[in-house]
Enzyme design. Structure first.
Site, PDB file in Angstrom:
ATOM      1  N   PHE A  88      46.574  37.491  41.278  1.00  0.00           N
ATOM      2  CA  PHE A  88      47.602  38.166  42.136  1.00  0.00           C
ATOM      3  C   PHE A  88      48.466  39.155  41.678  1.00  0.00           C
ATOM      4  O   PHE A  88      49.198  38.791  40.683  1.00  0.00           O
ATOM      5  CB  PHE A  88      48.235  37.024  43.083  1.00  0.00           C
ATOM      6  CG  PHE A  88      47.280  36.077  43.432  1.00  0.00           C
ATOM      7  CD1 PHE A  88      46.452  35.999  44.871  1.00  0.00           C
ATOM      8  CD2 PHE A  88      46.889  34.891  42.892  1.00  0.00           C
ATOM      9  CE1 PHE A  88      46.082  34.879  45.481  1.00  0.00           C
ATOM     10  CE2 PHE A  88      46.204  33.730  43.213  1.00  0.00           C
ATOM     11  CZ  PHE A  88      45.720  33.921  44.576  1.00  0.00           C
ATOM     12  N   CYS A  89      48.732  40.414  42.139  1.00  0.00           N
ATOM     13  CA  CYS A  89      49.726  41.267  42.068  1.00  0.00           C
ATOM     14  C   CYS A  89      50.218  41.928  43.270  1.00  0.00           C
ATOM     15  O   CYS A  89      49.658  41.387  44.273  1.00  0.00           O
ATOM     16  CB  CYS A  89      49.486  42.169  40.897  1.00  0.00           C
ATOM     17  SG  CYS A  89      48.238  43.207  41.044  1.00  0.00           S
ATOM     18  N   GLY A  90      50.738  42.884  43.228  1.00  0.00           N
ATOM     19  CA  GLY A  90      51.256  43.454  44.279  1.00  0.00           C
ATOM     20  C   GLY A  90      50.090  44.105  45.177  1.00  0.00           C
ATOM     21  O   GLY A  90      49.819  44.063  46.507  1.00  0.00           O
ATOM     22  N   GLY A 150      46.650  44.071  43.805  1.00  0.00           N
ATOM     23  CA  GLY A 150      45.390  43.430  42.955  1.00  0.00           C
ATOM     24  C   GLY A 150      44.740  44.490  42.286  1.00  0.00           C
ATOM     25  O   GLY A 150      43.964  44.128  41.457  1.00  0.00           O
ATOM     26  N   ALA A 181      49.153  40.884  47.147  1.00  0.00           N
ATOM     27  CA  ALA A 181      49.945  40.228  47.916  1.00  0.00           C
ATOM     28  C   ALA A 181      50.783  41.349  49.097  1.00  0.00           C
ATOM     29  O   ALA A 181      51.174  40.549  50.028  1.00  0.00           O
ATOM     30  CB  ALA A 181      51.100  39.511  47.039  1.00  0.00           C
TER      31      ALA A 181
END
Length: 154
Positions: free
Chosen positions: A64-66, A68, A108
């Site tokens: 997960f990151c800001g 993807g 996210a």
């Protein structure tokens, strides 16, 4: 299955929520960080998780990151890894069924918590069957090996 998870600080809360959901589905989860909302760069997490997948420490992983996007790009730099960015259940299913992706990534700031849980569930509920897709994956992996032998790659 044993599932690795990892995130940067932008996605810490979503990782925690999806991690709990994966456990409720009966899977074992290994958390590779981050462990707080303190700022962290995503590449290190992606490289670590990709390496652990290749070593067989976990069966699959979700990053997960800001958006993807960054996690997918970084994880795909680990030789042998196929990471797919997924923002819906269909692409999550196809990541496994058509591409035998060992890792999916979720943004996210793009996907809400309930949708992310369903994406994870869709990804984890199917298994690669090979067939025509197996031939295509073999072509991708053969080309990767060719590039590595030529000195290209990480």
């Amino acid at each position: 299955m044993k599932i690795g998870v990892g995130a940067d600080h932008n996605a810490f809360d979503l990782k925690e929520a999806v991690k709990s959901y994966i456990e409720s589905l009966g899977h074992e989860v290994v958390d590779y960080g981050c462990y707080s909302k303190d700022a962290i760069d995503y590449p290190g997490v992606a490289f670590n998780v990709g390496t652990e997948v290749m070593k067989g420490s976990v069966d699959r992983a979700i990053l997960f990151c800001g958006t993807g996007i960054g996690m997918a790009i970084a994880a795909n730099k680990v030789p042998g890894i196929r990471a797919a960015q997924c923002h819906d259940t269909y692409s999550a299913e196809r990541a496994q069924l058509s591409n035998n992706a060992q890792i999916i990534t979720i943004g996210a700031k793009v996907v809400g918590e309930e949708a992310a849980k369903k994406i994870a569930e869709a990804y984890l509920s199917v298994s690669f069957q090979g067939g025509n897709s197996g031939r295509k994956i073999d072509q991708i992996m053969d080309k990767e090996q060719e590039f590595l032998k030529q000195g290209f790659g990480c």
